[in-house]
Design an enzyme around this catalytic site. Structure first.
Site, mmCIF file in Angstrom:
data_model
loop_
_atom_site.group_PDB
_atom_site.id
_atom_site.type_symbol
_atom_site.label_atom_id
_atom_site.label_comp_id
_atom_site.label_asym_id
_atom_site.label_seq_id
_atom_site.Cartn_x
_atom_site.Cartn_y
_atom_site.Cartn_z
ATOM 1 N N ARG A 102 0.713 -1.246 -0.079
ATOM 2 C CA ARG A 102 -0.009 0.042 -0.039
ATOM 3 C C ARG A 102 0.835 1.246 -0.281
ATOM 4 N NH1 ARG A 102 -3.104 -2.373 5.100
ATOM 5 N NH2 ARG A 102 -0.949 -2.439 5.311
ATOM 6 N N SER B 127 -7.130 -4.609 7.785
ATOM 7 C CA SER B 127 -8.083 -5.395 8.515
ATOM 8 C C SER B 127 -8.292 -4.546 9.962
ATOM 9 C CB SER B 127 -7.641 -6.771 8.816
ATOM 10 O OG SER B 127 -7.380 -7.430 7.607
#
Ligand code: PNS
Length: 161
Positions: A90, A127
């Site tokens: 990311r 998450s």
């Protein structure tokens, strides 16, 4: 060539799913490997629940299989004759975290790590961030697969009383 995509996946997000789809298009077979100790209750979901959620959201990708491993990643890849790992990146923070692991894994067994850049829609999610938002009632639809949204909400309904 076969590859392993490892992670804790507690739970699997749309960002992970996007990486699975793209990696599965480049490799003959992709094993999504849930890492962790099934006897330790860490995280929101058990290893079995995480695997079941991944299975349900990858049902339409025929060359994806799901497994778990509680030891060193390279023991799993060696045992199965797999020479490639796949990770999503990311940000530069992910790179800093992944670089030493990729180099260590390569030193240990020669396994190579292939990095895919996360789709820009999912670059900011994780998450843990989604669990926190869901825990306090925020809307995480579109960032977690629908089946996972339901599973997370059900967990927090039962744990929040
Ligand atoms: O989703 P995560 O928690 O960022 O995944 C990290 C993971 C599972 C890839 C990493 O912790 C790992 O490789 N665990 C297996 C144990 C291992 O091989 N550790 C040494 C890595 S050099």
């Amino acid at each position: 060539m076969r590859a392993v995509c490892p992670g804790s996946f507690d739970p699997v997000t749309m960002g992970h799913l996007d990486i699975f789809r793209r990696a599965a298009a480049h490799f003959e077979e992709l094993t999504v490997l849930v890492t962790g100790n099934p006897n330790k209750r860490t995280g929101l979901f058990t290893i079995d629940e995480r695997m079941e959620l991944i299975r349900s959201v990858t049902r339409d990708i025929p060359n994806v299989r799901v497994d778990w491993w509680g030891g060193l990643l390279v023991e799993y890849t060696t045992k199965h004759g797999i020479t490639a790992l796949v990770k999503g990146l990311r940000t530069a923070l992910d790179y800093e975290y992944e670089l030493p692991m990729a180099q260590m894994n390569r030193r240990l067994t020669g396994v190579d790590t292939f990095f895919l850049l996360t789709d820009e829609k999912y670059g900011y999610i994780s998450s843990s961030l989604l669990k926190e938002v869901a825990k306090y009632g925020g809307d995480v639809r579109g960032l977690l697969p629908d089946a996972v949204v339901e599973a997370v909400e059900a967990k927090y309904r039962s744990t929040n009383g």
